[in-house]
Design a protein around this motif. Structure first.
Motif, short mmCIF file in Angstrom:
data_model
loop_
_atom_site.label_atom_id
_atom_site.label_comp_id
_atom_site.label_asym_id
_atom_site.label_seq_id
_atom_site.Cartn_x
_atom_site.Cartn_y
_atom_site.Cartn_z
N GLY A 180 0.86 -1.34 0.01
CA GLY A 180 -0.03 0.22 -0.06
C GLY A 180 0.75 1.24 -0.16
N ASP A 181 2.10 1.10 0.59
CA ASP A 181 3.04 2.52 0.65
C ASP A 181 3.48 2.31 -0.73
OD1 ASP A 181 2.00 3.68 3.01
OD2 ASP A 181 3.71 2.50 4.26
N LEU A 182 4.08 1.38 -1.48
CA LEU A 182 4.97 1.13 -2.81
C LEU A 182 3.98 1.89 -3.67
CD1 LEU A 182 6.62 -2.12 -2.73
CD2 LEU A 182 7.71 -0.01 -2.56
N ILE A 183 2.79 1.86 -3.64
CA ILE A 183 2.14 2.33 -4.98
C ILE A 183 2.04 3.84 -4.58
CG2 ILE A 183 0.57 0.43 -5.18
CD1 ILE A 183 -1.74 1.56 -3.64
N THR A 184 2.49 4.44 -3.67
CA THR A 184 2.49 5.77 -3.45
C THR A 184 3.79 6.42 -4.15
OG1 THR A 184 3.27 5.94 -1.15
CG2 THR A 184 1.02 5.79 -1.60
N GLN A 185 4.10 7.64 -4.22
CA GLN A 185 5.37 8.13 -4.74
C GLN A 185 6.37 8.61 -3.43
OE1 GLN A 185 4.91 11.35 -7.45
NE2 GLN A 185 6.23 10.36 -8.98
N PHE A 186 5.83 8.40 -2.22
CA PHE A 186 6.66 8.77 -1.06
C PHE A 186 7.92 8.12 -1.07
CE2 PHE A 186 8.13 9.65 3.28
CZ PHE A 186 7.81 11.03 3.37
N PHE A 219 11.84 2.86 -2.72
CA PHE A 219 11.21 2.47 -3.89
C PHE A 219 9.67 2.96 -3.93
CE2 PHE A 219 14.79 -0.32 -2.98
CZ PHE A 219 14.95 -0.95 -4.30
N GLY A 220 9.13 3.26 -5.01
CA GLY A 220 7.58 3.94 -5.17
C GLY A 220 7.28 3.49 -6.55
N TRP A 221 6.01 3.16 -6.75
CA TRP A 221 5.84 2.79 -8.15
C TRP A 221 4.89 4.02 -8.57
CZ3 TRP A 221 3.41 -2.49 -6.21
CH2 TRP A 221 4.38 -3.34 -6.04
#
Length: 358
Positions: A116-122, A135-137
């Motif tokens: 859920g955090d990886l799909i953000t850009q933070f 890493f962020g998708w």
């Protein structure tokens, strides 16, 4: 993602993976409600790194989404949380599930938090503590109401059909589909940025897009030519501008600033400002005291430069990730005041400079 959505996603994973049948050992299998609670608790756990803020502001910024979000440490965190929950339910000699029967649910809930955090850009340090690389998708805005709604629908369906895993499974499939729609919007925004660079004769160093609220097709498209950032707030599926007034709902008002790609209004900002301040701004950017922001920022541009107290030079940067139309304040506007070899860190706020202690 926000912590509430993380907790709900963990509860959904717990409902799907709740063990069934009987266990041969003396300890009973967790009941469905216990699996849901275990999932919610485990999915909340990674955000306990907020305690780093009690050490210092910079410790939190450096450590948030670090070791508690690590894929490498996930099995150990799963063991710890499963054991603690087991001990809690077995307190006072009660018959409760042992840690082994909770372990899969707990690990799955922590994993769904990390995803859920990886799909953000933070940015998430999934290789901590061995690497600080983030890493962020970048497919999803940090608060996503449709995504949260899908999770709630899955939990509600599971409550109505208590003996079926189908509602929770369908919700997870729907989540994957929703993120796929967002990824499609991201690809379209990046294509629009490439097209802009080609029209302008720019050989881009970087082309990217930052997700924005209210629609999976609202994006800030970004082109960096090595000296300046070009960016535009666009909606990749809109053919006409969206008009919103003060009486319209907040979703329409948040979405209105994003124009059709053909009508995009591209803005250009020098990374280090013009020649009048560039040399001093570059010193601020390269100062050792500013290393944390160089690591933190993805699309940094000069925000403000001035002569500060006692004739010292002050300059701060802003990250284009956080420039969202309709937002009153832009966070993380950090900079330095002083002279080479004697800098002081600050954050620029609406009321002025706030000095930051490490």
């Amino acid at each position: 993602m926000d912590t509430l959505t993380h907790a709900l996603s963990g509860a959904l994973a717990g409902r799907l993976l709740a063990p069934r049948g009987k266990q041969a050992s003396a300890a009973p299998l967790p009941k469905p409600w216990q699996a849901v609670v275990a999932g919610a608790v485990a999915a909340t756990f990674p955000d306990l790194d907020f305690v780093l803020g009690w050490v210092s502001e910079l410790t939190y910024l450096r450590g948030h989404r670090g070791v508690t979000h690590s894929l490498l440490l996930l099995p150990l965190w799963g063991l710890l949380i499963a054991w603690l929950l087991s001990r809690f339910w077995q307190r006072g000699g009660r018959r409760g599930p042992d840690w082994r029967s909770l372990y899969v649910v707990v690990c799955a809930a922590i994993l769904i938090h990390i995803l859920g955090d990886l799909i953000t850009q933070f940015g998430t340090m999934i290789l901590a503590p061995f690497s600080e690389r983030r890493f962020g998708w970048g497919t999803s805005f940090i608060i996503d109401l449709p995504l949260t709604g899908i999770i709630l629908a899955g939990l509600l369906g599971s409550a109505l059909w208590r003996h079926s895993r189908v509602p929770s499974a369908l919700a997870l499939v729907a989540l994957a589909g929703w993120i796929g729609v967002q990824a499609t919007g991201r690809g379209e925004a990046i294509d629009a940025a490439h097209a802009y660079a080609e029209r302008q004769g720019i050989e881009p160093v970087l082309v990217d897009a930052a997700p924005r609220p209210a629609s999976p097709f609202n994006w800030t498209a970004i082109v960096f030519d090595g000296e300046r950032y070009h960016y535009a707030h666009i909606n990749t599926r809109r053919s006409e501008p969206l008009v919103a007034g003060a009486d319209d709902n907040f979703i329409r008002r948040f979405s209105a600033p994003y124009l059709p790609v053909a009508q995009a209004q591209w803005e250009v900002r020098e990374r280090f400002g013009d020649n009048g301040v560039r040399q001093l701004v570059e010193k601020v950017w390269g100062a050792e005291d500013f290393a944390f922001f160089r690591w933190f920022a993805m699309f940094p541009v000069l925000d403000h430069a001035e002569n500060g107290p006692s004739g010292q030079f002050c300059a701060n940067f802003v990250d284009l990730r956080f420039i969202t139309p309709g937002r009153d304040e832009t966070p993380f506007r950090y900079g330095l005041c002083g002279r080479e070899g004697g800098w002081r860190l600050f954050e620029r706020e609406p009321g002025g400079l706030r000095w930051v202690m490490d």
